[in-house]
Design a protein around this motif. Structure first.
Motif, PDB file in Angstrom:
ATOM      1  N   LEU A  72      -2.498  29.972 -37.435  1.00  0.00           N
ATOM      2  CA  LEU A  72      -1.494  28.908 -37.386  1.00  0.00           C
ATOM      3  C   LEU A  72      -0.929  28.639 -35.997  1.00  0.00           C
ATOM      4  O   LEU A  72      -0.706  27.482 -35.630  1.00  0.00           O
ATOM      5  N   TRP A  73      -0.697  29.701 -35.222  1.00  0.00           N
ATOM      6  CA  TRP A  73       0.171  29.571 -34.054  1.00  0.00           C
ATOM      7  C   TRP A  73      -0.362  28.613 -32.987  1.00  0.00           C
ATOM      8  O   TRP A  73       0.399  27.828 -32.412  1.00  0.00           O
ATOM      9  N   LEU A  80       3.642  20.904 -31.331  1.00  0.00           N
ATOM     10  CA  LEU A  80       5.030  20.826 -30.875  1.00  0.00           C
ATOM     11  C   LEU A  80       5.140  20.150 -29.511  1.00  0.00           C
ATOM     12  O   LEU A  80       6.067  19.375 -29.270  1.00  0.00           O
ATOM     13  N   ILE A  81       4.191  20.417 -28.639  1.00  0.00           N
ATOM     14  CA  ILE A  81       4.201  19.787 -27.314  1.00  0.00           C
ATOM     15  C   ILE A  81       3.914  18.291 -27.430  1.00  0.00           C
ATOM     16  O   ILE A  81       4.627  17.449 -26.866  1.00  0.00           O
ATOM     17  N   GLY A 133      -4.518  19.317 -33.293  1.00  0.00           N
ATOM     18  CA  GLY A 133      -3.094  19.511 -33.038  1.00  0.00           C
ATOM     19  C   GLY A 133      -2.491  18.343 -32.279  1.00  0.00           C
ATOM     20  O   GLY A 133      -1.358  17.929 -32.542  1.00  0.00           O
ATOM     21  N   THR A 134      -3.254  17.796 -31.337  1.00  0.00           N
ATOM     22  CA  THR A 134      -2.795  16.631 -30.578  1.00  0.00           C
ATOM     23  C   THR A 134      -2.662  15.406 -31.479  1.00  0.00           C
ATOM     24  O   THR A 134      -1.650  14.689 -31.440  1.00  0.00           O
ATOM     25  N   GLY A 175       7.195  22.307 -37.841  1.00  0.00           N
ATOM     26  CA  GLY A 175       7.024  21.044 -37.129  1.00  0.00           C
ATOM     27  C   GLY A 175       8.163  20.079 -37.381  1.00  0.00           C
ATOM     28  O   GLY A 175       8.679  19.443 -36.452  1.00  0.00           O
ATOM     29  N   ASN A 176       8.591  19.955 -38.629  1.00  0.00           N
ATOM     30  CA  ASN A 176       9.684  19.035 -38.953  1.00  0.00           C
ATOM     31  C   ASN A 176      11.024  19.517 -38.409  1.00  0.00           C
ATOM     32  O   ASN A 176      11.886  18.703 -38.032  1.00  0.00           O
ATOM     33  N   ILE A 177      11.229  20.823 -38.368  1.00  0.00           N
ATOM     34  CA  ILE A 177      12.464  21.351 -37.769  1.00  0.00           C
ATOM     35  C   ILE A 177      12.535  20.955 -36.293  1.00  0.00           C
ATOM     36  O   ILE A 177      13.563  20.455 -35.816  1.00  0.00           O
ATOM     37  N   MET A 178      11.436  21.164 -35.580  1.00  0.00           N
ATOM     38  CA  MET A 178      11.431  20.852 -34.152  1.00  0.00           C
ATOM     39  C   MET A 178      11.511  19.354 -33.903  1.00  0.00           C
ATOM     40  O   MET A 178      12.227  18.905 -32.988  1.00  0.00           O
TER      41      MET A 178
END
Length: 241
Positions: A72-73, A80-81, A133-134, A175-178
């Motif tokens: 996952l990480w 996130l970026i 991820g992008t 993802g939604n938290i960030m």
């Protein structure tokens, strides 16, 4: 209670039901209408993220033991970026342009899942994770629908449906938290969003319960066909309206 509030709750029920059954789709479902209910597009994506976050939290807690952080990480960091810059773009772009882009993405997503879902297989290496991820970060930051690219990765890397659900919902939760923090920084976390969230989360709870019940009983292929058709029609409406 206003008709708009009731409609919002019903949409949250539908979006939560879809995600609980299939593991993704909350943002895809609800963003077909939220831009027309909220004062701005940025507030629409913020409300979508808050509601999805609440639902994911419940699933993560219930599937905690199935999370494999090594799978996952890396994908999460790339997301996130990328999503930060996508949210920044939302703060600068006009609502009209964003709605047109949303419509195009809905149509593309509908065609992709209708024609190619289950037929395209990926290698879960670092290059693939970077690309997916992008894409997930761009789609999440711009449209609140980071699910499709991430789901491609999780489907290929998990061995059981419980592990798939655990990884996907943990990814969406963090993802939604960030992204909520990013959106708050740009002024999208408004009183209107928080007020509507208080009603929307009631629909989230109801939809999650119904989805859990239907998870073992509903024909997923039929549900998916309905969702894809709904996405395509909504995308066309977003473009021409």
């Amino acid at each position: 209670m206003q008709e708009t509030t009731i409609f919002l709750m019903l949409m949250c029920i539908g979006a939560s039901f879809v995600q609980r059954v299939s593991g993704f789709g909350f943002g895809i479902f609800i963003m077909t209408v939220l831009p027309y209910l909220m004062p701005s597009y940025g507030e629409a994506t913020t409300l979508s993220g808050l509601c999805a976050m609440s639902m994911c939290l419940y699933i993560v807690i219930s599937h905690w033991k199935h999370i494999r952080w090594n799978k996952l990480w890396y994908l999460l960091i790339v997301f996130l970026i990328t999503s930060f810059f996508a949210v920044h773009f939302v703060s600068q772009a006009g609502d009209g342009l964003l709605k047109i882009l949303l419509g195009i993405i809905l149509i593309i997503a509908s065609l992709w899942f209708s024609l190619f879902a289950g037929k395209v297989h990926i290698k879960p290496n670092r290059f693939t994770q970077t690309i997916l991820g992008t894409l997930s970060g761009i789609m999440g930051g711009l449209f609140g629908m980071q699910g499709p690219p991430a789901v491609l990765y999780f489907v290929e890397t998990t061995e059981t449906k419980e592990e798939y659900m655990a990884l996907a919902q943990t990814y969406f939760l963090i993802g939604n938290i960030m992204m909520t923090i990013y959106r708050a920084y740009y002024g999208f976390l408004t009183t209107t969003v928080l007020t509507d969230y208080c009603f929307g989360v009631l629909g989230v709870i109801a939809g999650t319960i119904l989805g859990s019940y239907a998870f073992k009983r509903m024909s997923l292929p039929i549900l998916r066909k309905i969702i894809y058709a709904y996405m395509a029609i909504s995308g066309i409406i977003c473009i021409i309206s």
